[in-house]
Design an enzyme around this catalytic site. Sequence first.
Site, PDB file in Angstrom:
ATOM      1  N   CYS A 110       1.063  -1.116   0.149  1.00 27.90           N
ATOM      2  CA  CYS A 110      -0.164  -0.032  -0.241  1.00 27.90           C
ATOM      3  C   CYS A 110       1.148   1.310   0.054  1.00 27.90           C
ATOM      4  O   CYS A 110       1.335   1.419   1.182  1.00 27.90           O
ATOM      5  CB  CYS A 110      -0.874  -0.035   1.119  1.00 27.90           C
ATOM      6  SG  CYS A 110      -1.851   1.556   1.521  1.00 27.90           S
ATOM      7  N   CYS A 113      -0.711   4.309   2.604  1.00 28.51           N
ATOM      8  CA  CYS A 113      -0.664   4.212   3.878  1.00 28.51           C
ATOM      9  C   CYS A 113      -0.160   2.639   4.318  1.00 28.51           C
ATOM     10  O   CYS A 113       0.976   2.280   4.027  1.00 28.51           O
ATOM     11  CB  CYS A 113      -1.971   4.639   4.420  1.00 28.51           C
ATOM     12  SG  CYS A 113      -3.254   3.911   3.542  1.00 28.51           S
ATOM     13  N   SER A 114      -1.256   1.877   4.763  1.00 28.51           N
ATOM     14  CA  SER A 114      -1.353   0.746   5.129  1.00 28.51           C
ATOM     15  C   SER A 114      -2.554  -0.085   5.048  1.00 28.51           C
ATOM     16  O   SER A 114      -2.838  -0.919   5.804  1.00 28.51           O
ATOM     17  CB  SER A 114      -0.807   0.542   6.652  1.00 28.51           C
ATOM     18  OG  SER A 114      -1.829   1.161   7.396  1.00 28.51           O
ATOM     19  N   CYS A 115      -3.034   0.020   3.724  1.00 23.21           N
ATOM     20  CA  CYS A 115      -4.245  -0.834   3.491  1.00 23.21           C
ATOM     21  C   CYS A 115      -4.070  -2.106   3.346  1.00 23.21           C
ATOM     22  O   CYS A 115      -3.052  -2.495   2.740  1.00 23.21           O
ATOM     23  CB  CYS A 115      -5.026  -0.067   2.258  1.00 23.21           C
ATOM     24  SG  CYS A 115      -5.725   1.463   2.429  1.00 23.21           S
TER      25      CYS A 115
END
Length: 204
Positions: A110, A113-115
């Site tokens: 991702c 961000c941190s999906c």
Amino acid sequence: MPHDHPHPTSRDHSEPRAAFDRLLSQVLTALDESALLTTAEVTAQIEDMEGRTPTEGAKLIARCWVDPEFRELARHDLPAAAAQIGISMPPHPVFLILENTEDLHHVVVCTLCSCYPRPILGPPPVWYKSRNYRSRVVKEPREVLAEFGTVLPAGTNLRVVDSTADCRYLVLPLRPKGTEHLAESELASLVSRDSMIGVTKVST
């Protein structure tokens, strides 16, 4: 993965944290008063997500390996396939499975961000959220995979897939050769979190 930033010796986070806690309290109070969503329901959802682990994903992968009909369902409707083995998934975002082959290997990132597919893998690892991984795996994926111990043959196509807030991915790794005699539960025990992100392969 190497660190991508220096560690400051001291930093006071108490004031921003206190402001965040006040804001959170106000939002939860407003939700309670509106009857749209209660604090208890929010807490239950957080606890449910925090309680998820890669075990759920490993069970799904193992079933895909042994059941062609289930595998086909997972290709077209991953939440429906997950529901068949007792894994609940929300209707949003979209969840898709990426199937590795002898000629094609997927790795998920991702970049913004941190999906991450939390319902089937639990919270993401720290390295997945790091700026180091998010930037480098796009520019030099083979080098990054090598740092995880994964060296792909020169003829294998490597595809980096970017998760978003609207779409999350689960990698279906190749089943290791010589595992035809293993039971489904034994196959699941071979599947690691990192192999379902694509930075490693499944091996015996």
